[in-house]
Write a protein that holds these residues in place. Structure first.
Motif, PDB file in Angstrom:
ATOM      1  N   ASP A   1       4.675   3.613  -2.227  1.00 20.63           N
ATOM      2  CA  ASP A   1       4.307   4.487  -1.088  1.00 20.63           C
ATOM      3  C   ASP A   1       5.734   3.239  -0.247  1.00 20.63           C
ATOM      4  N   VAL A   2       6.721   3.688   0.022  1.00 19.63           N
ATOM      5  CA  VAL A   2       7.472   3.215   0.815  1.00 19.63           C
ATOM      6  C   VAL A   2       7.584   3.087   2.612  1.00 19.63           C
ATOM      7  N   GLU A   3       7.408   3.984   2.955  1.00 17.07           N
ATOM      8  CA  GLU A   3       6.287   4.170   4.102  1.00 17.07           C
ATOM      9  C   GLU A   3       5.602   2.611   4.567  1.00 17.07           C
ATOM     10  N   ASN A   4       4.301   2.413   3.934  1.00 16.80           N
ATOM     11  CA  ASN A   4       3.314   1.581   3.709  1.00 16.80           C
ATOM     12  C   ASN A   4       4.509  -0.193   3.175  1.00 16.80           C
ATOM     13  N   GLY A   5       4.948   0.395   2.546  1.00 16.65           N
ATOM     14  CA  GLY A   5       4.987  -1.151   1.452  1.00 16.65           C
ATOM     15  C   GLY A   5       4.316  -1.609   0.782  1.00 16.65           C
ATOM     16  N   LYS A   6       3.851  -0.381   0.015  1.00 16.07           N
ATOM     17  CA  LYS A   6       2.894  -0.782  -1.262  1.00 16.07           C
ATOM     18  C   LYS A   6       2.908  -0.310  -2.543  1.00 16.07           C
ATOM     19  N   VAL A   7       1.944  -0.314  -3.426  1.00 16.90           N
ATOM     20  CA  VAL A   7       2.037  -0.082  -4.341  1.00 16.90           C
ATOM     21  C   VAL A   7       0.947   0.967  -4.749  1.00 16.90           C
ATOM     22  N   SER A   8       0.746   2.397  -5.060  1.00 15.11           N
ATOM     23  CA  SER A   8      -0.318   3.318  -5.075  1.00 15.11           C
ATOM     24  C   SER A   8      -0.879   3.631  -6.243  1.00 15.11           C
TER      25      SER A   8
END
Length: 88
Positions: free
Chosen positions: A30-37
């Motif tokens: 999730d590039v907007e939140n900078g997390k692995v989804s």
């Protein structure tokens, strides 16, 4: 800190039924939140003739623990065992 290459070498095991699910083939970010989804995994059926074409998704929220050699996940329902049918 852990590298993506380190995570992709770990086997995925479902704690609810003890099944080996396979290995990570792709990681969804999730590039907007900078997390692995989620992770895409290629399953292993334990069959000699299996070609490894089955692909499933494991979501980050389902991961319980990332260990040295395995990633433990909790997916699906528990198996119900009859204590009289289990050989110890």
């Amino acid at each position: 800190m852990m590298r993506i290459s380190d995570i992709m070498e770990k086997e995925i095991i479902n704690v609810k039924n003890g099944k080996k699910l396979g290995f990570i083939t792709d990681i969804d970010l999730d590039v907007e939140n900078g997390k692995v989804s989620s992770f895409s995994i290629t399953g292993s059926s334990g069959n000699f003739f299996y070609r490894g074409a089955e692909i499933d998704t494991v979501y980050w929220k389902d991961i319980l623990r990332i260990g040295c050699d395995t990633i433990i996940v909790s997916i699906g329902s528990n198996l119900n065992f009859d204590q009289n049918q289990i050989d110890v």
